[in-house]
Each structure stands twice: as structure tokens, then as C-alpha cells.
Design a protein around this motif. Structure first.
Motif, short mmCIF file in Angstrom:
data_model
loop_
_atom_site.label_atom_id
_atom_site.label_comp_id
_atom_site.label_asym_id
_atom_site.label_seq_id
_atom_site.Cartn_x
_atom_site.Cartn_y
_atom_site.Cartn_z
N GLY A 108 0.83 -1.20 0.00
CA GLY A 108 0.00 0.00 0.00
C GLY A 108 0.86 1.24 0.00
O GLY A 108 1.88 1.30 0.70
N LEU A 109 0.47 2.22 -0.81
CA LEU A 109 1.20 3.49 -0.92
C LEU A 109 0.23 4.64 -0.71
O LEU A 109 -0.85 4.66 -1.30
CB LEU A 109 1.82 3.64 -2.32
N ILE A 110 0.62 5.60 0.13
CA ILE A 110 -0.22 6.78 0.32
C ILE A 110 0.63 7.95 0.75
O ILE A 110 1.61 7.81 1.50
CB ILE A 110 -1.33 6.53 1.36
N SER A 111 0.27 9.11 0.26
CA SER A 111 0.74 10.38 0.81
C SER A 111 -0.51 11.12 1.24
O SER A 111 -1.40 11.37 0.42
CB SER A 111 1.52 11.19 -0.23
N GLY A 112 -0.60 11.43 2.51
CA GLY A 112 -1.83 11.99 3.05
C GLY A 112 -1.97 13.48 2.78
O GLY A 112 -1.20 14.09 2.03
N THR A 113 -2.96 14.09 3.43
CA THR A 113 -3.26 15.50 3.18
C THR A 113 -2.14 16.42 3.64
O THR A 113 -2.03 17.55 3.15
CB THR A 113 -4.57 15.90 3.88
N SER A 114 -1.29 15.96 4.55
CA SER A 114 -0.15 16.79 4.96
C SER A 114 1.02 16.69 4.00
O SER A 114 1.94 17.51 4.06
CB SER A 114 0.32 16.37 6.36
N ALA A 115 1.02 15.69 3.11
CA ALA A 115 2.11 15.47 2.15
C ALA A 115 3.46 15.46 2.85
O ALA A 115 4.45 15.96 2.32
CB ALA A 115 2.08 16.53 1.05
N ASP A 116 3.52 14.87 4.04
CA ASP A 116 4.77 14.90 4.79
C ASP A 116 5.73 13.80 4.35
O ASP A 116 6.94 13.94 4.53
CB ASP A 116 4.51 14.82 6.30
N ALA A 117 5.22 12.72 3.78
CA ALA A 117 6.06 11.63 3.30
C ALA A 117 5.18 10.67 2.51
O ALA A 117 3.95 10.75 2.54
CB ALA A 117 6.74 10.89 4.45
N ILE A 118 5.84 9.76 1.78
CA ILE A 118 5.13 8.68 1.12
C ILE A 118 5.24 7.46 2.03
O ILE A 118 6.33 6.96 2.30
CB ILE A 118 5.74 8.37 -0.26
N ASP A 119 4.10 7.01 2.53
CA ASP A 119 4.07 5.86 3.43
C ASP A 119 3.91 4.58 2.62
O ASP A 119 3.09 4.52 1.70
CB ASP A 119 2.92 5.98 4.42
#
Length: 378
Positions: free
Chosen positions: A19-30
């Protein structure tokens, strides 16, 4: 390639999904690599976060502000640049986990949200990160674009993770709420009996991060230190709470394009200190979570928190005080709070490949269960 994956996918046999996501804060790619089999709970095999290029991240954060303009050419270029960054993160995660691409059945990629507007006469949600580029660069079947089918069915396209929260954290002896503290806060409501429900409650880290970055240069308020130096401004808090969105009933969702610094600036008197505003933004998160929980599930006995806000002890204490409930990190229950969302998109990819619904209409308001996302062959 996709047909062969579908043909050999046995729901009872353990298989790895990413699973790949960058959330609304765009702080990192998880990135999360998760082992699934129907007969047992999901198991996190690897989790990590990977930095954005600073220039690209700055542009993504700026585009989260409603007033920012963007050309069609830039949207097209960003779509590819984001996908390349996601592919780089996926490849790095495989190396860090000691796995070959062939070990992964499929990638579930959320992408980066540019706009989320599920209301209006032509509702839409837009995530960038071209899945064809991601599949090409990684050599792994990619499933993406999860939210739009739910929106097309009349839903909000969010939250999408309550079903996973239920699988991992529900308890037949306790009424629980799972609280995701990303850029936006959202609740999953888990009664011992009855349907799983969920909703966004308002800003969490997104506004606090943006305010901290503007005035200190730091990407976030480390440990809540800035907020701890200030006092809650009661008048400002009331002006923030007066936004009509907070009074809307669920289903409801929001994003950084609604709660951003321009929104905050129009509500400031101009005499507040930096620390007092930060303390008030933190109080806004705690208050709106508590209000939403009391309205939607007043008999909750526990809040289980995940997301980046778990690392902010000032926020966690404020949430416990506002809700009057124990507020624990999901780590206490064996789930890494930093990887919950990425795990969710690995789970959604598997649901899609199995032809199973990924949404919960009781959460999103969609007309019914839907198989979400599109499949992009390697």
C-alpha cells in the motif's frame, strides 16, 4: 498479467500486497507491505516512510490551498512526477524489506489528493499519481483511483478505511472509536453490534503543520512544543467552530483544500501570538473530534488513535480531556499507527482483485457496496 493474477489469487492462501499513500499533509510517502489471507488477520511485514523531493512537496502543499491556480500542463506533469516518486518509494521499500517485485501480488496506490469536492451538482475527487507509470516502473500490478467510484455512486469517497479498522480493532465486548489523526481527522465507529460507521471530523495535523511551517520554518510542531507554549484563545476557537461544515450531519468528508491557512487567516483578529494560535488549532482538533463522537456514538468506551498525530503528546492529552475517554495509540493493540493508512490501501487493492467491495455505504453514503479502483497490468 492482470488476468493471470486474478486467476491465481486464492483468498485463503497468504499473499503480499503493498500500500502506498501520501496523506493530506504530504509529509512523506508511506509504504506498507502486508500479508493477507481470509482465515487470519492482516499482518504487517514491512512499513516505512520515504521523503518527497523538497521542491515537489512544496508545490503539493501550495496546491492544497484553495486559492492556488494550476494549469492543465502542470497537472499532467505532476501526475507523472508524483507517480515516479511513488515508484521510487516502492522500489526502496522492497530493497529495505529484502523482497523482489515478484513477491508482491499488487500495489494499492492512493496517490496525492489535489482536490476533494464530493458535494455540488458535479461532485468529484482528484488524486494524482499516474498508475500506468507506477506499474511500468515497478513491474507490479497496480490498483489505483479508489475514491471516484464511491463518489459516482453518490458517496463521499471517504473515509475508506473503516472496514480495515473493524477487522483489526473491533471488540465484541467494548464500543470503540478509531481516530485517524492525519492532515484531516476522521473517526471509525465500532459498536459491538450494528453497522460500522465513520466520518471526517475536521482538521488535525494539516492546519497545525502549516501554521508551524509559516512561523518557525519547521515542518511540524515536534511533540506539540509550540502549542504547549500558548494558551487557547476562546474567541478565536469560537470563530473557527462557527464554520457551517462542522454542523453538517454525516456522511461528511473534507480536505486540505477546505481547511487551509487562507481559511484560518480570515478568522484571525491579528493580535494573537503564534503560540496561542497553535494552541487554539490543537484545541479545535480535540473539540471537533469530541463533538462528533458525542453526537454519533455517545456510548463509546475507548478511542484508539493512529496517524502522525499520535506522536503529539499535547494533542493526545487534549483529546483524552475533551472526550473524557481513554485515548490509546493503536500500537497498544498491535497495529503500527504510522502504517495504518498504507495498510488500508494494500487491503483495498486485494479487495479489488478479488472482486469484493471496498467501501462501506454506512460510512460514505454511497448507494451501495462497490468494487473500487482500476487495475493496471505490470
Amino acid at each position: 498479467m492482470t488476468a493471470s493474477v486474478l486467476a491465481r489469487l486464492d483468498p485463503d492462501a497468504p499473499a503480499l500486497f503493498m500500500g502506498l499513500i501520501s496523506g493530506t499533509s504530504a509529509d512523506a510517502i508511506d509504504v506498507a507491505i502486508v500479508e493477507f489471507a481470509d482465515a487470519r488477520p492482516p499482518r504487517l511485514r514491512f512499513g516505512g516512510d520515504y521523503r518527497w523531493d523538497d521542491t515537489l512537496r512544496a508545490r503539493l502543499v501550495a496546491l492544497g490551498q484553495q486559492a492556488q491556480a494550476v494549469t492543465l500542463d502542470e497537472i499532467g506533469e505532476l501526475d507523472v512526477r508524483i507517480a515516479r516518486a511513488f515508484a521510487d518509494a516502492a522500489i526502496a521499500a522492497l530493497a529495505d524489506a529484502g523482497l523482489a517485485p515478484a513477491a508482491i501480488t499488487a500495489i494499492g496506490s492512493h496517490g496525492q489528493t489535489l482536490r476533494h469536492r464530493p458535494n455540488g451538482t458535479a461532485p468529484y475527487t482528484l488524486q494524482l499519481g499516474d498508475p500506468s507509470t507506477l506499474a511500468e516502473r515497478t513491474g507490479i500490478v497496480t490498483v489505483a483511483d479508489f475514491r471516484r467510484r464511491d463518489v459516482a455512486a453518490g458517496g463521499h469517497g471517504a473515509p475508506l478505511l473503516p472496514a480495515l479498522h473493524a477487522a483489526l480493532l473491533a471488540d465484541p465486548a467494548e464500543t470503540r472509536a478509531v481516530l485517524n489523526l492525519g492532515g484531516i481527522a476522521n473517526l471509525t465507529l465500532l459498536p459491538p453490534d450494528g453497522p460500522v460507521r465513520g466520518l471526517d471530523t475536521g482538521p488535525a495535523n494539516g492546519l497545525m503543520d502549516a501554521w508551524c511551517r509559516r512561523h518557525t520554518g519547521a515542518a511540524y510542531d515536534d511533540g506539540g512544543a509550540l502549542a504547549a507554549q500558548g494558551l487557547v484563545d476562546a474567541s478565536l476557537l469560537q470563530r473557527l467552530l462557527a464554520d457551517p461544515w462542522f454542523a453538517e450531519p454525516p456522511p461528511k468528508s473534507t480536505g486540505r483544500d477546505q481547511f487551509h491557512l487562507d481559511w484560518l487567516d480570515t478568522r484571525l483578529a491579528g493580535t494573537e501570538t503564534v503560540a496561542d494560535v497553535q494552541a487554539t488549532l490543537l484545541a479545535l482538533t480535540a473539540r471537533t473530534v469530541a463533538d462528533a463522537l458525542r453526537a454519533a456514538q455517545p456510548d463509546a468506551g475507548r478511542v484508539i488513535a493512529c496517524g502522525g498525530g499520535v506522536r503529539n503528546p499535547v494533542l493526545m492529552a487534549a483529546l483524552a480531556d475533551a472526550t473524557g475517554l481513554p485515548v490509546d495509540s493503536s500500537a497498544r493493540f498491535g497495529v503500527d499507527p504510522d502504517q495504518m493508512e498504507a495498510m488500508g490501501f494494500a487491503w483495498l487493492a486485494r479487495q479489488t482483485l478479488l472482486g469484493r467491495p471496498g467501501n462501506l455505504p454506512s460510512v460514505t453514503g454511497a448507494a451501495g457496496p462497490r468494487v473500487l479502483g482500476g487495475i493496471y497490468p505490470a
